[in-house]
Scaffold this active site. Sequence first.
Site, PDB file in Angstrom:
ATOM      1  CB  CYS A  30      46.518  40.315  47.428  1.00 38.21           C
ATOM      2  SG  CYS A  30      45.879  41.846  46.776  1.00 38.21           S
ATOM      3  CE1 TYR A 169      46.900  49.533  42.172  1.00 36.36           C
ATOM      4  CE2 TYR A 169      45.481  49.727  44.094  1.00 36.36           C
ATOM      5  CZ  TYR A 169      45.905  49.025  42.976  1.00 36.36           C
ATOM      6  OH  TYR A 169      45.326  47.820  42.684  1.00 36.36           O
ATOM      7  CG  HIS A 172      44.589  46.387  39.665  1.00 33.89           C
ATOM      8  ND1 HIS A 172      45.720  46.403  40.435  1.00 33.89           N
ATOM      9  CD2 HIS A 172      44.856  45.562  38.638  1.00 33.89           C
ATOM     10  CE1 HIS A 172      46.637  45.614  39.896  1.00 33.89           C
ATOM     11  NE2 HIS A 172      46.138  45.096  38.797  1.00 33.89           N
ATOM     12  CG  ASP A 264      47.352  43.123  36.088  1.00 27.50           C
ATOM     13  OD1 ASP A 264      48.189  42.910  35.195  1.00 27.50           O
ATOM     14  OD2 ASP A 264      47.658  43.565  37.211  1.00 27.50           O
TER      15      ASP A 264
END
Length: 695
Positions: A30, A169, A172, A264
């Site tokens: 991001c 994806y 997360h 992470d």
Amino acid sequence: MRDPRYDILFTPLKIGPVTAKNRFFQVPHCNGMGHAMPLAHAAMREIKAEGGWAVISTEECEIHPSSDLTPYVEARLWDDRDIPALALMCDKVHAHGALAAVELSHNGPTASNLYSREVLLAPSHQVSKYGYPSQARAMTRHDIREYRRWHREAALRGKRAGMDIVYVYAAHDLSLPMHFLQRRRNQRSDEYGGSLENRVRLLREVLADTRDAVGDTCAVALRFATDELLGPSGVELAEAQDIVGLLAELPDLWDVNLAAWYNDSVPSRFAAEGAQEPFIDFVKKTTSKPVVGVGRFTSPDTMVSQIRRGVLDMIGAARPSIADPFLPRKIEEGRIDDIRECIGCNICVSGDMTISPIRCTQNPTMGEEWRKGWHPERIQPRRTASRVLVVGGGPAGLEAARALGQRGYEVSLAEARRELGGRVTREARLPGLAEWARVRDWRVGQIGKLSNVSLYLDSVLSAQDVLDFGAEHVVLATGCHWRRDGFGRSNGLGIAELADHPRVFTPDDLLDGRMPSGRVVVFDDDGFYHASVAADLLRQQGCEVTYVTPEDSVAPWSVNTLDYRHIRKRMAKQGIEVIVSHNIADFTDTTLTLENGWDGLRHERPCDAIVMVTSRLPADALYQELLRREADWSDAGIQSLRCIGDAEAPGLIAHAIYAGHRYARELEEAPAGEVAFQRHFHTADADDLRRMPPP
Ligand code: ADP
Ligand code: SF4
């Protein structure tokens, strides 16, 4: 040139139908610019491609209005009108021989839909992750078919934009294929719920859909979290091993990591380089497809070891690519000393979290590639032969001296202490912050290569010294001090009676080795890392520590750097008592009186000392004195005087580095106009509006 030991990092690798030119993979990250600032976003990605990364990924890319992440600004492929922004990124990435990747994402119950106002979707009825006061509804079979169609269409749009790699994806705790894997989120009783084979079904289908849609020219990558570190309520390692076994050969590339994001991208205070290895090293043994993983890798020896030992095929990086977009090029050119290593402070993460363009402590040009036209490696040469005096060798002074030196100026830096680095050197001695010294080390190393920058240690400069020195430009980066009087957000008038108390300490005292003992209260009215680090230090020194804050939570700003949960866990483990929503009312002898911020009730507790972590005051006495003597400047040959960094307004180390860099960039440059940077105008939308008929 390149050290042959690192040759393996520069061998190409086939990923499905495409080939990566080397083993450096900028994984999705991001950046707070996303679809709202496409020019800035594309320029940032381009710089990394120029810096030698073989693959450049987007951040999460919303595939449909029901995956809207507002207020967070990520990439977007809702419909064809979103293609040009990502096509721009692809063109810029391709211009440097790199591959472009898009991370398609539908976050189901972890989306917000605050803009689209669609009802949130999830495997089963459940609360939304981020506490929005609305729930997500269970998807019907029709919804699942629709979701697959949206994903497929977004993959096709990605391909039309020019993407070489399309991600599915499942990491997360942020996307539907992962949510279907999680028993706590998936309580379905149909063919998509229950057994592992059923919970994997959607992920398997979406992988097949994506390959069918774009697999002729695009590689299909799977981003997969191998452990949520939640015990039996999350996906655990053993189950993840089964999942990788079930899907082993379906993607063209496995991109593996830990969930959630705070596990992470762990700050360096809580995890070392390569810390994910025990959780991901099984993947390569289970699949023949290439594997990429992350670990805040900045050492080429560690990278080579990862590949040689069969842990990874490609070195994934978000933060190291932010701190040094040119990391691969520097290894390739044998310039290991020039690598600007990430310090693991996660200020980059705070950009996304605060919905603002990305920034980086180590790399002041990050996020400014388009806005200000700043390049991480290049800077405009000086315009004149003026000399510059920099006072203060903390991050602001060091960065100013380094960048001015790079511009060709003759620079003298005077530092009062016998060591360089200012607050960075001091803070890096605190528990867990050792890597922060990289901020100093990189700059001192670069300055060492510049014959036009002179460093003077043990040199406390007075105003007269500055005037006598005779430099045309003077920049003061003299830092700041912590306040002892309690002044801060919660005590606008301070706690005056405590200012001279012999058992009231500040973080500066601890850094100078003046330590309290016994029962110590750390009073945090700052809200970021300083107080919890002080508490950690004092606990290690054997003090009985209580953390007190007027806020309703511990170190609230640390949520923005993913520190929060780690801080809480460490405090709990260390037996540090936590008292929130309380202010200091009184401290006499060994009795501290605290007042509850909500009901005003007071209680007393035994206390031998208080560490005040409230706010700071600029150390600007030299600046003020020089301002008073402005009449003497012209005789002394001084053309300009500036005060920067913590001496101007105390802030983060990132602010000080930025201030030093900006000073160096702007010295003797014509002002760019009223707004010193480019900004995005949503002209296309405005044009649409003008064309609309009046109501
Ligand atoms: P910043 O974060 O803004 O760089 P720091 O506090 O890290 O600020 O660094 C300021 C540095 O300036 C410290 O190392 C301090 O010793 C030095 N300094 C302060 N006053 C003077 C002075 N009068 N002469 C030389 N050095 C000074
Ligand atoms: Fe690394 Fe900190 Fe820069 Fe993020 S902000 S890339 S953690 S140095």
